[in-house]
Write an enzyme that holds these catalytic residues in place. Sequence first.
Site, short mmCIF file in Angstrom:
data_model
loop_
_atom_site.label_atom_id
_atom_site.label_comp_id
_atom_site.label_asym_id
_atom_site.label_seq_id
_atom_site.Cartn_x
_atom_site.Cartn_y
_atom_site.Cartn_z
N ARG A 150 0.85 -1.20 0.00
CA ARG A 150 0.00 0.00 0.00
C ARG A 150 0.88 1.24 0.00
O ARG A 150 1.71 1.43 0.90
CB ARG A 150 -0.90 -0.02 1.23
CG ARG A 150 -2.04 0.97 1.10
CD ARG A 150 -3.13 0.61 2.06
NE ARG A 150 -2.82 1.14 3.37
CZ ARG A 150 -3.71 1.77 4.12
NH1 ARG A 150 -4.94 1.93 3.69
NH2 ARG A 150 -3.39 2.22 5.29
N THR A 177 -0.80 7.67 -1.37
CA THR A 177 -2.08 7.61 -2.10
C THR A 177 -3.06 6.63 -1.46
O THR A 177 -4.24 6.64 -1.79
CB THR A 177 -1.83 7.14 -3.55
OG1 THR A 177 -1.31 5.80 -3.48
CG2 THR A 177 -0.86 8.03 -4.28
N ASP A 233 -4.86 -11.35 11.93
CA ASP A 233 -4.03 -11.20 10.73
C ASP A 233 -3.77 -12.57 10.11
O ASP A 233 -3.07 -13.41 10.69
CB ASP A 233 -2.69 -10.53 11.11
CG ASP A 233 -1.91 -10.15 9.88
OD1 ASP A 233 -1.62 -11.04 9.05
OD2 ASP A 233 -1.60 -8.94 9.71
N ASP A 270 0.08 -13.36 9.52
CA ASP A 270 0.80 -13.63 10.77
C ASP A 270 0.40 -14.99 11.35
O ASP A 270 1.24 -15.74 11.83
CB ASP A 270 0.53 -12.54 11.79
CG ASP A 270 1.37 -11.29 11.53
OD1 ASP A 270 2.33 -11.37 10.74
OD2 ASP A 270 1.07 -10.24 12.12
N1 URA Z 1 -6.06 -8.77 6.53
C1 URA Z 1 -6.05 -9.65 7.56
O1 URA Z 1 -5.15 -10.49 7.64
N2 URA Z 1 -7.05 -9.58 8.47
C2 URA Z 1 -8.02 -8.69 8.42
O2 URA Z 1 -8.91 -8.70 9.27
C3 URA Z 1 -8.02 -7.79 7.33
C4 URA Z 1 -7.03 -7.84 6.41
#
Ligand code: URA
Length: 208
Positions: free
Chosen positions: A103, A107, A199, A202
Amino acid sequence: MTEVHVSEHPLVKHKLTLLRDKNTDSKRFRELIREITLLIAYEALSDLAVCPKEIETPLTATTGYKLAEPIGLVPILRSGLGMVEGIWEMIPSAEVWHIGLFRDEKTLRPVSYYNRLPIHPTVSVCLILDPMLATGGSAVKTVEILKNWGAHRIKFLGLIGAPEGVAALTAAHPDVDIYLAALDSHLNEHAYIVPGLGDAGDRQFGTA
Ligand code: URA
């Protein structure tokens, strides 16, 4: 017009609950991603074309079927990686084309940092793989990349979607159908899906 398919399969619901649980460890998390992806892909691929194939059983000659279309799996790095294995077991001939996006903090738009797609399209059906359809930015950009490449039939396969992500992808690419294991409530202020699973990268790679 986009079709948004949210699986109603009891196995998907059961496994997704295990996946969401914060006490599920990385090994089991990866296994569950593979298993749920397989179930979602089974639903998403029900319209694949087949052609006749002559074979002989031990008893007689008969006409069966074989898949008629080359299929491309497009995992978005890095959390889409865990979704490849399940489909590959089912369709070993599928080609895998990785897309990496980051990202741009100015922007706030996704920018491609990894894309080794060949000049001409080699597959007729592309499945974009990303477990979390959150803001939809990565999904929208990946569809754009695939369309510029010349892909015509593109489907998005995710595990959990947020209404915001579904709306963004639907608005930008109404011709891309979306397949999910669940559609959750909303995004929080950090763009995480709620209730979600945290995540996805992760938790797969043990980097939390
Ligand atoms: N990416 C993730 O790994 N978890 C989320 O909740 C949103 C984006």
